[in-house]
Write a protein that holds these residues in place. Structure first.
Motif, PDB file in Angstrom:
ATOM      1  N   ASN A 240       0.950 -13.976  69.090  1.00  0.00           N
ATOM      2  CA  ASN A 240       1.267 -14.350  70.463  1.00  0.00           C
ATOM      3  C   ASN A 240       0.624 -15.709  70.769  1.00  0.00           C
ATOM      4  OD1 ASN A 240       1.850 -14.445  73.191  1.00  0.00           O
ATOM      5  ND2 ASN A 240       0.802 -12.571  73.739  1.00  0.00           N
TER       6      ASN A 240
ATOM      7  N   GLY B 158       4.997  -7.147  64.572  1.00  0.00           N
ATOM      8  CA  GLY B 158       5.208  -6.533  65.877  1.00  0.00           C
ATOM      9  C   GLY B 158       6.613  -6.006  66.078  1.00  0.00           C
TER      10      GLY B 158
ATOM     11  N   LEU C 212      -7.890  -0.229  68.894  1.00  0.00           N
ATOM     12  CA  LEU C 212      -8.197  -1.252  67.891  1.00  0.00           C
ATOM     13  C   LEU C 212      -9.284  -2.188  68.430  1.00  0.00           C
ATOM     14  CD1 LEU C 212      -4.554  -1.752  66.680  1.00  0.00           C
ATOM     15  CD2 LEU C 212      -6.459  -0.910  65.299  1.00  0.00           C
ATOM     16  N   PRO C 213      -9.984  -2.920  67.519  1.00  0.00           N
ATOM     17  CA  PRO C 213     -11.173  -3.692  67.934  1.00  0.00           C
ATOM     18  C   PRO C 213     -10.909  -4.751  69.008  1.00  0.00           C
ATOM     19  CG  PRO C 213     -11.051  -3.536  65.532  1.00  0.00           C
ATOM     20  CD  PRO C 213      -9.783  -2.945  66.065  1.00  0.00           C
ATOM     21  N   ASN C 214      -9.698  -5.331  69.032  1.00  0.00           N
ATOM     22  CA  ASN C 214      -9.454  -6.397  70.009  1.00  0.00           C
ATOM     23  C   ASN C 214      -9.096  -5.880  71.399  1.00  0.00           C
ATOM     24  OD1 ASN C 214      -6.860  -5.450  69.593  1.00  0.00           O
ATOM     25  ND2 ASN C 214      -6.094  -7.284  68.572  1.00  0.00           N
TER      26      ASN C 214
ATOM     27  N   HIS D 194     -10.988  -6.662  74.571  1.00  0.00           N
ATOM     28  CA  HIS D 194     -11.379  -8.073  74.725  1.00  0.00           C
ATOM     29  C   HIS D 194     -10.239  -8.952  75.229  1.00  0.00           C
ATOM     30  CE1 HIS D 194     -15.356  -7.551  72.975  1.00  0.00           C
ATOM     31  NE2 HIS D 194     -14.793  -6.747  72.093  1.00  0.00           N
ATOM     32  N   LEU D 195      -9.024  -8.542  74.975  1.00  0.00           N
ATOM     33  CA  LEU D 195      -7.888  -9.348  75.442  1.00  0.00           C
ATOM     34  C   LEU D 195      -6.711  -8.425  75.722  1.00  0.00           C
ATOM     35  CD1 LEU D 195      -5.670  -9.661  72.847  1.00  0.00           C
ATOM     36  CD2 LEU D 195      -7.477 -11.149  72.016  1.00  0.00           C
TER      37      LEU D 195
ATOM     38  N   TYR E 290       0.341  -4.366  76.965  1.00  0.00           N
ATOM     39  CA  TYR E 290      -0.052  -3.065  76.393  1.00  0.00           C
ATOM     40  C   TYR E 290      -1.337  -2.700  77.116  1.00  0.00           C
ATOM     41  CZ  TYR E 290      -0.743  -0.124  72.100  1.00  0.00           C
ATOM     42  OH  TYR E 290      -0.896   0.892  71.168  1.00  0.00           O
TER      43      TYR E 290
ATOM     44  N   GLN F  57      -9.418 -16.912  71.928  1.00  0.00           N
ATOM     45  CA  GLN F  57     -10.408 -15.992  71.359  1.00  0.00           C
ATOM     46  C   GLN F  57     -10.281 -15.965  69.850  1.00  0.00           C
ATOM     47  OE1 GLN F  57     -10.903 -12.028  72.831  1.00  0.00           O
ATOM     48  NE2 GLN F  57     -10.207 -12.556  74.916  1.00  0.00           N
TER      49      GLN F  57
ATOM     50  N   TRP G 168      -7.194 -12.551  65.113  1.00  0.00           N
ATOM     51  CA  TRP G 168      -7.901 -11.627  66.014  1.00  0.00           C
ATOM     52  C   TRP G 168      -6.939 -10.874  66.923  1.00  0.00           C
ATOM     53  CZ3 TRP G 168     -11.429  -8.461  67.290  1.00  0.00           C
ATOM     54  CH2 TRP G 168     -11.900  -8.266  68.595  1.00  0.00           C
TER      55      TRP G 168
ATOM     56  N   LEU H 244     -14.472 -12.079  78.596  1.00  0.00           N
ATOM     57  CA  LEU H 244     -14.830 -13.495  78.509  1.00  0.00           C
ATOM     58  C   LEU H 244     -14.560 -14.172  79.865  1.00  0.00           C
ATOM     59  CD1 LEU H 244     -13.534 -14.127  74.908  1.00  0.00           C
ATOM     60  CD2 LEU H 244     -15.835 -14.708  75.706  1.00  0.00           C
TER      61      LEU H 244
ATOM     62  N   PRO I 204      -1.842  -4.593  67.198  1.00  0.00           N
ATOM     63  CA  PRO I 204      -0.710  -4.174  66.365  1.00  0.00           C
ATOM     64  C   PRO I 204       0.624  -4.800  66.769  1.00  0.00           C
ATOM     65  CG  PRO I 204      -1.020  -2.577  68.109  1.00  0.00           C
ATOM     66  CD  PRO I 204      -1.983  -3.716  68.387  1.00  0.00           C
ATOM     67  N   LEU I 205       0.661  -5.724  67.725  1.00  0.00           N
ATOM     68  CA  LEU I 205       1.962  -6.131  68.278  1.00  0.00           C
ATOM     69  C   LEU I 205       2.433  -7.506  67.827  1.00  0.00           C
ATOM     70  CD1 LEU I 205       1.759  -4.570  71.871  1.00  0.00           C
ATOM     71  CD2 LEU I 205       2.669  -3.589  69.772  1.00  0.00           C
ATOM     72  N   GLY I 206       1.714  -8.123  66.876  1.00  0.00           N
ATOM     73  CA  GLY I 206       2.215  -9.366  66.309  1.00  0.00           C
ATOM     74  C   GLY I 206       1.591 -10.603  66.928  1.00  0.00           C
TER      75      GLY I 206
ATOM     76  N   PRO J  49       4.134  -6.724  59.628  1.00  0.00           N
ATOM     77  CA  PRO J  49       2.928  -7.076  60.382  1.00  0.00           C
ATOM     78  C   PRO J  49       3.190  -7.889  61.642  1.00  0.00           C
ATOM     79  CG  PRO J  49       3.302  -8.717  58.688  1.00  0.00           C
ATOM     80  CD  PRO J  49       4.497  -7.776  58.665  1.00  0.00           C
TER      81      PRO J  49
ATOM     82  N   VAL K 270      -3.502  -7.364  74.909  1.00  0.00           N
ATOM     83  CA  VAL K 270      -2.572  -7.521  73.782  1.00  0.00           C
ATOM     84  C   VAL K 270      -1.142  -7.537  74.315  1.00  0.00           C
ATOM     85  CG1 VAL K 270      -1.651  -6.330  71.751  1.00  0.00           C
ATOM     86  CG2 VAL K 270      -4.129  -6.444  72.112  1.00  0.00           C
ATOM     87  N   GLY K 271      -0.342  -8.460  73.824  1.00  0.00           N
ATOM     88  CA  GLY K 271       1.051  -8.538  74.259  1.00  0.00           C
ATOM     89  C   GLY K 271       1.898  -9.245  73.221  1.00  0.00           C
TER      90      GLY K 271
END
Lengths: 393, 393
Positions: free
Chosen positions: B231, A229, A130-132, A135-136, A108, B160, B223, A265, B227-229, A227, A138-139
């Motif tokens: 991982n 995904g 979103l807050p994360n 920082h990473l 994403y 993280q 963390w 990081l 929104p994707l679940g 929740p 998201v997947g």
């Protein structure tokens, strides 16, 4: 023996040399490269049995040094006389899924896409990300078995959906069927469990890139995804291009990623973080409706692979990780129709008809080009799919 | 030749006959059944080469009628003289991952578990379940490559995490490492793309069941998952038992599922929805700390498989879908430590020490039994794993 020539402006000249799997009538699939509009059998060209099977996996598993050496041997061999039996016209062959997919993960990684979806789904929130997110990368994992090669029809999925005003969910064919224009990256050499891939080493593990259309049923997805995904909204089909463009061919396409602020990081940090300057286009019923620029992606392929493995998770030959929807800052650079039509509220005109989401019979084609060495331009072929009506629908 | 006998109260008598893959020193893995504490080589017992390889997949792919016929042949053969070379003592063999995992999906099928997590994570919400929960079995895809056989050590994952008070995420070994006691179901015969498996046919597609420990790093998960679940919080390891108990052996364990209200949509409805009366136990450093009852699960295996495929998604031989954490209504029936210790606020005492989450060196063993035919009781073996310190941690 034949001496093959291709036009200077071919997207499949010596600067490209992608890998695919082809067959001709009555014969088993085998590995080939594409040179202009010729499909060249690599087992015959190089006298190497690793290419005589129906997937790229055995070759990919041989590792980075072999990938370099074989690319040099192909270049040499195509400069000389080529055995006639190794050469087919592109129009005479069937192209197959080029590799056996091990695990598949979708990211994403586009800030513009994630921000647009944030604005659409959380309009009251002043911060669309979103807050994360910064920082990473998201997947989430998806269904490997649903990945099909360009040209495979896509049956409209049925499933549960529930609008805000519906008292209960209903079951039926999706009414918000969408695309996601992405790139997919194929892992050639994975990592054993417990040994993460450092971000600086990722380019020795990534074999190449494909076009990736992550067909998405937005109504099914919206109801199911909290929740844990996306699941059924995505798992019915994803289409890839038949040609895997080697990462080695994309050296000239490397560009810095956008500035990452706040700083990432250390396990995600590179002195010179590299993205790829790949220009996509999305054709809908014959009209190009958007041109997503991969160079605008926030998270890079190397960062995605380093993140995927930092907890010790193993990857394997044939793992596929996709970028997530590629969207640029402009409206005509948005890589999903939900963004392009702003949640279906701003229709686009394609082939003289108004469209928001996909209708039965619609056809979508992804294409892309990138700079290659010595001023050449590379192509990825196509990721093409037509929507068939839902079963019983 | 040998006549094999097992005690009447064995969990591995003729009523069970699970399938696994074993090897002895210096030889390749092959398929076996377990009879008492004997491991019996099936290629030799039945003179059938489909069992001479290192996975169950070729046999599972032969389909339901063969599964029935082979079960009868094994029963017959074990009633007579067995070739000596087919028989090993359980203690003399190495047990392997019994099948090659295709796609892996984890569900969230326990109402008690989902409600407990809702209360823990959304304490201000009067309704602990999310709106979709009673309408569809919520699930997500996970990493197939991370599934390991009982006895494999689990290295504490790094990743993280960010507590509510932290200004930014930090990287390091997980400090909230947990288990999830689950059952996994193995698909023997899948479905082609576009042809969903009707809920009434699911039991002809499901080959059998295994114990499943879905190790979970709660801090990493919390963390990353919006929104994707989930991982990285899950993808580092999941442990299964080495024995696949055939669904055919679980006929006597079928029980009605809990009443489903509101009524489910037709594609999930059966006249007589069946669950399984399987009793699990979780041993932590030698103490049994919880006994989750599978019979309390809201969503059934048949419903999970019907849902997975209702959008036309294909499944394959070797697909694995797991139930999600099994929790009963009582505190000592909760299948995850985050529930058992109520988010780490109510420690439990194991082997004389207080515990909330897993410490390095801790060992967890899942076991289960179920009723079999003619009053017998069946075992699943063990899913055992020990936590090793994080790499560099």
């Amino acid at each position: 023996m034949t001496r093959l020539t291709v036009p200077d402006d071919s997207l499949f000249g010596l600067a490209n040399l992608p890998y695919g799997v082809y067959s001709v009538a009555g014969q088993e699939p085998r590995v080939a490269t594409r040179f202009g509009d010729h499909v060249v059998d690599l087992a015959l060209l190089l006298d190497d049995p690793v290419f005589a099977g129906p997937t790229l996996n055995p070759f990919m598993a041989q590792g980075h040094e072999r990938w370099v050496a074989v690319r040099e041997r192909i270049t040499e061999a195509l400069g000389g006389d080529v055995p006639d039996e190794a050469v087919h016209d592109l129009g005479d062959v069937t192209l197959h899924l080029p590799f056996e997919v091990a695990d598949y993960v979708d990211f994403y990684a586009s800030e513009h896409h994630a921000s647009n979806l944030g604005r659409l789904f959380r309009p009251d929130n002043p911060e669309p990300l979103l807050p994360n997110w910064k920082h990473l990368p998201v997947g989430y994992h998806g269904r490997s078995a649903s990945i099909v090669v360009s040209g495979t029809d896509v049956v409209r999925p049925s499933g549960q959906r529930k609008g805000p005003a519906d008292p209960a969910p209903v079951f039926g064919p999706s009414v918000r069927l969408d695309i996601e224009a992405e790139l997919g990256f194929v892992v050639g050499i994975g990592n054993p469990m417990g040994e993460p891939i450092p971000v600086a080493d990722a380019d020795r593990h990534i074999f190449g890139a494909v076009l990736f259309n992550d067909w998405s049923a937005r109504d099914i997805q919206a109801w199911e995804y909290v929740p844990l995904g996306p699941n059924l909204g995505k798992s019915f089909a994803s289409t890839i291009s038949p040609w895997v463009v080697p990462l080695l061919a994309l050296d000239a396409a490397r560009v810095p990623t956008p500035v990452q602020e706040p700083a990432v990081l250390p396990y995600l940090a590179l002195d010179e973080p590299w993205g790829l300057d790949i220009d996509l286009e999305v054709e809908w019923n014959g009209d190009v409706v958007t041109r997503p620029p991969y160079a605008a992606m926030y998270w890079s392929p190397a960062q995605m692979l380093a993140h995927l493995t930092v907890n010790g998770a193993p990857t394997r030959t044939g793992d596929l990780f996709a970028s997530g929807t590629i969207s640029g800052p402009e409206k005509d650079q948005r890589g999903a129709f939900i963004e392009l039509t702003w949640g279906g509220k701003e229709p686009v005109t394609v082939a003289g008809q108004e469209r928001t989401f996909l209708e039965d019979g619609d056809e979508v084609v992804l294409r892309a080009t990138a700079p290659g060495r010595a001023g050449a331009r590379l192509g990825f072929g196509e990721a093409r799919g037509r929507i068939l009506p839902a079963v019983g629908g």
